[in-house]
Design an enzyme around this catalytic site. Structure first.
Site, PDB file in Angstrom:
ATOM      1  N   GLU A   1     -10.575   1.015   5.208  1.00 32.04           N
ATOM      2  CA  GLU A   1      -9.634   0.527   6.212  1.00 32.04           C
ATOM      3  C   GLU A   1     -10.309  -0.517   7.093  1.00 32.04           C
ATOM      4  O   GLU A   1     -11.535  -0.658   7.091  1.00 32.04           O
ATOM      5  CB  GLU A   1      -9.146   1.707   7.057  1.00 32.04           C
ATOM      6  CG  GLU A   1      -8.322   2.696   6.235  1.00 32.04           C
ATOM      7  CD  GLU A   1      -7.888   3.886   7.065  1.00 32.04           C
ATOM      8  OE1 GLU A   1      -7.286   3.676   8.128  1.00 32.04           O
ATOM      9  OE2 GLU A   1      -8.133   5.021   6.631  1.00 32.04           O
TER      10      GLU A   1
ATOM     11  N   SER B   1       2.895   5.253   2.739  1.00 35.98           N
ATOM     12  CA  SER B   1       2.699   5.051   1.297  1.00 35.98           C
ATOM     13  C   SER B   1       2.928   6.342   0.518  1.00 35.98           C
ATOM     14  O   SER B   1       3.454   6.320  -0.594  1.00 35.98           O
ATOM     15  CB  SER B   1       1.292   4.507   1.032  1.00 35.98           C
ATOM     16  OG  SER B   1       0.314   5.405   1.508  1.00 35.98           O
ATOM     17  N   VAL B   2       2.549   7.501   1.087  1.00 37.33           N
ATOM     18  CA  VAL B   2       2.779   8.770   0.392  1.00 37.33           C
ATOM     19  C   VAL B   2       4.263   9.136   0.438  1.00 37.33           C
ATOM     20  O   VAL B   2       4.868   9.484  -0.582  1.00 37.33           O
ATOM     21  CB  VAL B   2       1.923   9.907   1.001  1.00 37.33           C
ATOM     22  CG1 VAL B   2       2.192  11.216   0.264  1.00 37.33           C
ATOM     23  CG2 VAL B   2       0.451   9.558   0.961  1.00 37.33           C
ATOM     24  N   GLY B   3       4.865   9.010   1.630  1.00 41.23           N
ATOM     25  CA  GLY B   3       6.269   9.386   1.792  1.00 41.23           C
ATOM     26  C   GLY B   3       7.192   8.595   0.886  1.00 41.23           C
ATOM     27  O   GLY B   3       8.112   9.154   0.262  1.00 41.23           O
TER      28      GLY B   3
ATOM     29  N   LYS C   1     -12.408  17.752   6.001  1.00 41.95           N
ATOM     30  CA  LYS C   1     -12.184  18.432   4.730  1.00 41.95           C
ATOM     31  C   LYS C   1     -13.158  19.595   4.552  1.00 41.95           C
ATOM     32  O   LYS C   1     -12.798  20.649   4.016  1.00 41.95           O
ATOM     33  CB  LYS C   1     -12.291  17.430   3.586  1.00 41.95           C
ATOM     34  CG  LYS C   1     -11.120  16.428   3.622  1.00 41.95           C
ATOM     35  CD  LYS C   1     -11.393  15.183   2.805  1.00 41.95           C
ATOM     36  CE  LYS C   1     -10.209  14.225   2.843  1.00 41.95           C
ATOM     37  NZ  LYS C   1     -10.529  12.899   2.266  1.00 41.95           N
TER      38      LYS C   1
END
Lengths: 440, 440
Positions: free
Chosen positions: B191, B16-18, B206
């Site tokens: 998810e 989805s990001v790519g 993170k």
């Protein structure tokens, strides 16, 4: 033991920010050198008077009144004098000699930015100015670097701590403007002459800087529409509160297309109604925040202290480390680019929502008359609320307050509507006209 | 017409990001080239299956299954595969060939960061990872550059959108954890297997990245204390609300001195009570925010979308422009420096405030008994509140709920206190133990 190249740092000005820069450099110099990859040697501090009280904590041998001599041979010059001259001349001298410059001077960047950026680009130096907007809040790097792959569509900033403090007092304690200003002055949040803050001049300078950077376009300070907070009343604040809004002085930078289809940018400063659910509504006291809307990133907000000696010094030292890293790496600085060069559109091109309060005679048919005035001028009404009517103080006819919220309308159409309302005989007076910014 | 050098950009992964990175590069390529000072030529997109549905919008001739061949000759490699392998091998290959790398891979940076940063430094390349933490929110540059002249003392981050969405539903709608999780799954915020989010693994990665960067210290992922939200009950959320708090899953990175005088850092993830007046309390839904406390800058907050394809793509493209500018300027990249190399302290070294809820028999002397238990263990009580007592369901003795807020206490002392309370015969049960973070 790593051997660092030593960079010569010259400081111009030793006010509240400058004194903190010296103190932090002395305290954390070794740590900063490791981060920068270079030693940061403070070679001198130029002041007007070496015997002034505020220079007391600065080692005597660093003080000089000869700024021009100090600049010669410096790798990085930090300008904290403020104002236009001699700051401008010194910065140009420093850049022309190949030094990087770090400044907190918003007035100078807002008025002479293009000249200074051009001078930097010509010699491959870089002008850093993170401290010029919103004090300690990192906003210049996020706009220039982090969002460099995105399209900023709109910025709404609370960028003046004095006015935010005043409006917050009015909202929280129900104080009037005069009282809140007096409190701000007493607590050191407002200067003896508060004109620059309360009339929006300071916020307008920051709007010009943010708009120029975000839209890659030169936005002259004269093109920034500016309204201060002096006309904001306790009644407006109270009725905003009752309707779920808070009044904030906003610096707004927007990319927009006007009625003729011209794509351009708008930069403007005015007090506006912000929904209480909007993140900017939670920015209290003298804090600052910059809300950024970008095409891909969506909504972002940057929050923190917008002023203060040590807070601003943090931003100055961050820029100093960046300048030092740049010297270590070599090569030219990142040029400020105004390649987009969009037209700066006047306030009349802007569309926004409005809330208009009217004092009307309380009799049948008033609402229909008022609604017709809006319709005639093409302004679409979204909400109407009417307060409990009351008998006139003189025993005359009852009056009511109507608060009308509009859909997006142009400044021109709204102005024509307000003029027509003022001339309509069912309207006693137009008591308030405020723009609404930010969605719920 | 300015002639730009063309940089060869290789993209690994088209999820989805790519897909959004490709779309935005196609849409805004000319604009990005002007900002970068170099053309950005997408030379290929490596995928596992060129016929997969999500590659439908990518020009067929760009697709390849041979990532290694694509990396050869690229100036910048964007890694959006995720996970440890083969992402790690590809990134090392790219860095070793002198390419800059842009990645959104938090798992990889959190576990193999030092290896990758060392590989980059060796050849003078740079590894960019703004997209790995808090999606579109600029946080890496502010910590590394803007605050480079300051000392970060503490970071509190809401860095996982799924858990923030769930906790917000529990707070706003009174839902239980199961129901809120089901809603999150239905709306696409969680998810199919939510373990990584609700057990705090994602937030811990993170935290490791933020702590390493902020404190110039390698913080291994295994040293991050981690508690998820699975034990948070609707009752805890409701009583937090009644007491003026909201429960948030926080990633906390702190510089501290332990009881033995050792200066070190702590990185930890747990659900905590946050005062409603704290800026983090206003972070709703799936939004993220990182609250930073620094010695000079004071309190800062960075707010925005923490996930999402197009939002994360914004951060990736910002890094791509930075990488391109670096190639144009020349010289080595900025090395990640762990020069401070502070010890990472265990959770037992941490002190914080606590709120403990107890079900007790409602009879005289109970409070004195409870207070004595706290005093014996050196835990200082700040507030006590007792709910209306009720007769036991079995007609037995009345019970009351005591909610005790403590001053700062060590994890060790608090654990001993809770154990002693559990064994005391006036205590029916210890119903909740939560840490309190952030001042009013």
């Amino acid at each position: 033991m790593i051997e660092y190249r030593n960079l010569r740092v010259a400081l111009l000005g030793a006010g509240s920010v400058g004194a903190q820069v010296v103190a932090l450099l002395q305290k954390h110099g070794d740590e900063l050198a490791q981060r920068a990859g270079a030693g940061l040697e403070l070679v001198g501090v130029a002041v007007r008077d070496v015997d002034a009280p505020r220079t007391a904590d600065i080692p005597r041998e660093l003080l000089t009144t000869d700024a021009e001599a100090l600049i010669v041979g410096a790798d990085v010059v930090i300008e904290l004098i403020g104002g236009i001259e001699p700051a401008r001349t010194y910065i140009l001298q420093a850049l022309n000699s190949g030094a990087d410059v770090v400044t907190a001077n918003k007035a100078l960047i807002a008025t002479h930015g293009p000249e200074l950026f051009a001078a930097a680009e010509q010699v491959g130096a870089q002008l850093f100015y993170e401290a010029a907007v919103a004090g300690a809040i990192p906003i210049i790097r996020p706009l220039r670097d982090s969002l460099a792959g995105d399209q900023v569509t709109r910025i709404m900033g609370i960028v003046n701590g004095t006015t935010n403090f005043i409006l917050d007092r009015m909202d929280t304690d129900g104080e009037g403007l005069e009282t809140a200003l007096a409190t701000a002055t007493e607590l050191g949040y407002a200067e003896a002459d508060p004109t620059g803050d309360i009339e929006g001049f300071d916020a307008a300078q920051k709007a010009a800087i943010l708009a120029s950077l975000a839209f890659h376009t030169t936005v002259p300070i004269d093109s920034v529409h500016r309204e201060g907070i002096t006309s904001v009343t306790a009644e407006q604040v109270a009725s905003a509160r009752a309707a779920g809004f808070v009044i904030k002085l906003l610096a707004i930078c927007e990319r927009l297309t006007d009625a003729s289809g011209t794509e351009g940018v708008s930069a403007r400063v005015y007090p506006a109604l912000v929904p209480r659910t909007h993140p900017l509504a939670a920015v209290r006291g003298a804090k600052n925040a910059v809300f950024v809307e970008a095409e891909a990133a969506g909504d972002l907000m940057f929050y923190g202290a917008g002023a203060g000696g040590i807070e601003t010094a943090s931003a100055v030292l961050g820029d100093l480390v960046s300048a030092a890293r740049r010297h270590v790496i070599g090569g030219p600085g990142i040029a400020e680019s105004n390649h987009a060069d969009l037209p700066v559109l006047p306030i009349s091109s802007v569309t926004t929502r409005y809330q208009i309060s009217l004092l009307v005679g309380d009799r049948p048919g008033v609402l229909a008359t008022i609604a017709a005035v809006f319709a005639e001028h093409g302004v679409s009404v979204e909400t109407v609320s009417q307060s409990v009517s009351s008998v006139g103080a003189d025993g005359g006819p009852a009056t009511a307050t109507l608060v009308i919220g509009t859909h997006e309308a142009s400044e021109a159409d709204l102005a024509a509507t307000v003029a027509a309302l003022g001339g309509n005989d069912v309207v006693r007076s137009v008591t308030s006209v405020l723009r609404v910014e930010g969605s719920d």
